[in-house]
Write a protein that holds these residues in place. Structure first.
Motif, PDB file in Angstrom:
ATOM      1  N   UNK A  30       0.857  -1.194   0.000  1.00 52.58           N
ATOM      2  CA  UNK A  30       0.000   0.000   0.000  1.00 52.58           C
ATOM      3  C   UNK A  30       0.884   1.233   0.000  1.00 52.58           C
ATOM      4  N   UNK A  31       0.286   2.373  -0.326  1.00 48.29           N
ATOM      5  CA  UNK A  31       0.941   3.678  -0.229  1.00 48.29           C
ATOM      6  C   UNK A  31       0.060   4.587   0.620  1.00 48.29           C
ATOM      7  N   UNK A  32       0.686   5.412   1.439  1.00 46.04           N
ATOM      8  CA  UNK A  32      -0.058   6.311   2.311  1.00 46.04           C
ATOM      9  C   UNK A  32       0.512   7.717   2.171  1.00 46.04           C
ATOM     10  N   UNK A  33      -0.362   8.674   1.865  1.00 45.39           N
ATOM     11  CA  UNK A  33       0.064  10.056   1.662  1.00 45.39           C
ATOM     12  C   UNK A  33       0.164  10.796   2.990  1.00 45.39           C
ATOM     13  N   UNK A  34       0.992  11.828   3.010  1.00 45.50           N
ATOM     14  CA  UNK A  34       1.140  12.655   4.204  1.00 45.50           C
ATOM     15  C   UNK A  34      -0.219  13.189   4.641  1.00 45.50           C
ATOM     16  N   UNK A  35      -0.542  12.995   5.923  1.00 38.74           N
ATOM     17  CA  UNK A  35      -1.789  13.500   6.471  1.00 38.74           C
ATOM     18  C   UNK A  35      -2.950  12.529   6.415  1.00 38.74           C
ATOM     19  N   UNK A  36      -2.801  11.411   5.703  1.00 42.02           N
ATOM     20  CA  UNK A  36      -3.870  10.416   5.610  1.00 42.02           C
ATOM     21  C   UNK A  36      -3.890   9.524   6.847  1.00 42.02           C
ATOM     22  N   UNK A  37      -4.948   8.734   6.964  1.00 41.11           N
ATOM     23  CA  UNK A  37      -5.065   7.787   8.069  1.00 41.11           C
ATOM     24  C   UNK A  37      -5.414   6.412   7.526  1.00 41.11           C
ATOM     25  N   UNK A  38      -4.791   5.395   8.096  1.00 40.17           N
ATOM     26  CA  UNK A  38      -4.982   4.006   7.669  1.00 40.17           C
ATOM     27  C   UNK A  38      -5.301   3.143   8.878  1.00 40.17           C
ATOM     28  N   UNK A  39      -6.379   2.369   8.789  1.00 45.06           N
ATOM     29  CA  UNK A  39      -6.703   1.383   9.817  1.00 45.06           C
ATOM     30  C   UNK A  39      -6.314   0.003   9.311  1.00 45.06           C
ATOM     31  N   UNK A  40      -5.503  -0.703  10.099  1.00 42.40           N
ATOM     32  CA  UNK A  40      -5.148  -2.094   9.816  1.00 42.40           C
ATOM     33  C   UNK A  40      -6.036  -2.953  10.709  1.00 42.40           C
ATOM     34  N   UNK A 189      -6.071  15.737  17.254  1.00 39.33           N
ATOM     35  CA  UNK A 189      -4.658  16.122  17.253  1.00 39.33           C
ATOM     36  C   UNK A 189      -3.987  15.713  15.951  1.00 39.33           C
ATOM     37  N   UNK A 190      -4.389  14.567  15.416  1.00 44.42           N
ATOM     38  CA  UNK A 190      -3.834  14.120  14.145  1.00 44.42           C
ATOM     39  C   UNK A 190      -4.115  15.151  13.047  1.00 44.42           C
ATOM     40  N   UNK A 191      -5.352  15.667  13.035  1.00 45.02           N
ATOM     41  CA  UNK A 191      -5.735  16.660  12.027  1.00 45.02           C
ATOM     42  C   UNK A 191      -5.019  17.987  12.255  1.00 45.02           C
ATOM     43  N   UNK A 192      -4.963  18.418  13.516  1.00 45.21           N
ATOM     44  CA  UNK A 192      -4.323  19.698  13.855  1.00 45.21           C
ATOM     45  C   UNK A 192      -2.862  19.727  13.437  1.00 45.21           C
ATOM     46  N   UNK A 193      -2.153  18.623  13.652  1.00 44.98           N
ATOM     47  CA  UNK A 193      -0.710  18.594  13.426  1.00 44.98           C
ATOM     48  C   UNK A 193      -0.328  18.031  12.053  1.00 44.98           C
ATOM     49  N   UNK A 194      -1.323  17.575  11.268  1.00 37.19           N
ATOM     50  CA  UNK A 194      -1.033  17.062   9.931  1.00 37.19           C
ATOM     51  C   UNK A 194      -0.243  15.777   9.925  1.00 37.19           C
ATOM     52  N   UNK A 195      -0.367  15.014  11.008  1.00 40.29           N
ATOM     53  CA  UNK A 195       0.352  13.746  11.120  1.00 40.29           C
ATOM     54  C   UNK A 195      -0.340  12.669  10.292  1.00 40.29           C
ATOM     55  N   UNK A 196       0.414  11.712   9.801  1.00 36.89           N
ATOM     56  CA  UNK A 196      -0.139  10.533   9.154  1.00 36.89           C
ATOM     57  C   UNK A 196      -0.369   9.477  10.233  1.00 36.89           C
ATOM     58  N   UNK A 197      -1.567   8.905  10.247  1.00 39.16           N
ATOM     59  CA  UNK A 197      -1.941   7.956  11.300  1.00 39.16           C
ATOM     60  C   UNK A 197      -2.059   6.546  10.746  1.00 39.16           C
ATOM     61  N   UNK A 198      -1.355   5.606  11.386  1.00 42.37           N
ATOM     62  CA  UNK A 198      -1.490   4.176  11.069  1.00 42.37           C
ATOM     63  C   UNK A 198      -1.991   3.500  12.335  1.00 42.37           C
ATOM     64  N   UNK A 199      -3.205   2.964  12.263  1.00 42.23           N
ATOM     65  CA  UNK A 199      -3.919   2.499  13.440  1.00 42.23           C
ATOM     66  C   UNK A 199      -4.222   1.011  13.331  1.00 42.23           C
ATOM     67  N   UNK A 200      -3.745   0.236  14.299  1.00 43.23           N
ATOM     68  CA  UNK A 200      -4.114  -1.182  14.399  1.00 43.23           C
ATOM     69  C   UNK A 200      -5.243  -1.302  15.409  1.00 43.23           C
ATOM     70  N   UNK A 201      -6.348  -1.928  15.022  1.00 47.59           N
ATOM     71  CA  UNK A 201      -7.474  -2.017  15.936  1.00 47.59           C
ATOM     72  C   UNK A 201      -8.385  -3.194  15.612  1.00 47.59           C
ATOM     73  N   UNK A 202      -9.046  -3.718  16.667  1.00 46.68           N
ATOM     74  CA  UNK A 202     -10.144  -4.667  16.505  1.00 46.68           C
ATOM     75  C   UNK A 202     -11.468  -3.919  16.362  1.00 46.68           C
TER      76      UNK A 202
END
Length: 227
Positions: A30-40, A189-202
């Motif tokens: 996969x590819x993830x752009x700066x500022x995007x969020x991905x749930x695994x 906070x993710x949106x405010x700071x423009x961070x890219x989020x990779x989230x592992x969750x059930x």
């Protein structure tokens, strides 16, 4: 055009067992752009945490490659990967992983001090106020509630303004109401700071808040969707 901050290409991870090789992860891309969020997402044992470890350079794949902030992690030694993490990455874990010997303020100051920040105390104080802990700055973290400890962990993770934040089951040890408030804070906070989020969750409800979703079954990528 938004740049790609994290790229996984044909990632596989195999380990040797007493009888044969065990495939934990098989051909994930996969590819993830700066500022995007991905749930695994996926069941226990599907390879989620293994994938997260490979993406963060905590482990190396058996085949394939990870490009993090323009760096091919396969070409770097352990110390070099650690330096990349220090510069570009933040972490939030299910178990909080705070230092009990330090108070809330000192826990958030620590990564700032290691990074040579000019005023770590001021920055840490601002972040703890941002996460609603203005009255808990001097509290030992082991005397804080689970929700408060995860707020400290969020403040610490965002302290150095990482390009990528890896969150491994960040609400897994919290009750549903506290978990929702932590989720709200994480995405704000993710949106405010423009961070890219990779989230592992059930948690499918938490995953639905991400822009992209990658589902694993028995180590294989079975679905990837975008909101």
């Amino acid at each position: 055009m938004t740049k790609t901050i994290l790229s996984a290409q044909h990632l596989s991870k195999k380990v040797s067992s007493t009888e044969d090789q065990l495939t934990i992860l098989d051909n994930v891309s996969f590819d993830l752009a700066q500022g995007d969020s991905l749930a695994i997402i996926g069941r226990s044992g599907s390879g989620k945490s293994t994938l997260l470890g490979l993406l963060a350079g905590l482990d190396l794949p058996s085949s394939g490659e990870v490009i993090l902030a323009g760096h091919n992690l396969n070409t770097l030694d352990e110390d070099q990967r650690a330096a990349i993490r220090a510069e570009h990455v933040g972490f939030v874990f299910q178990a909080f992983l705070l230092l009990d010997s330090l108070n809330a303020l000192e826990n958030v100051m620590l990564p700032l001090e290691l990074a040579g920040h000019a005023n770590p105390q001021q920055r840490a104080s601002e972040l703890l106020i941002r996460v609603g802990l203005e009255k808990r700055l001097q509290h030992p973290v082991n005397l804080l509630s689970g929700g408060e400890q995860q707020r400290v962990a969020l403040a610490r993770a965002f302290a150095t303004q990482p390009d990528v934040l890896f969150a491994d089951e960040p609400t897994g040890n919290l009750d549903s109401q506290t978990g929702e408030s932590i989720s709200d804070l994480l995405f704000e906070m993710n949106k405010e700071l423009g961070t890219t989020l990779v989230l592992v969750t059930h948690d499918e409800k938490l995953a639905a808040r991400c822009q992209q979703h990658l589902r694993l079954e028995a180590g294989r990528q079975v679905d990837q969707t975008c909101n």
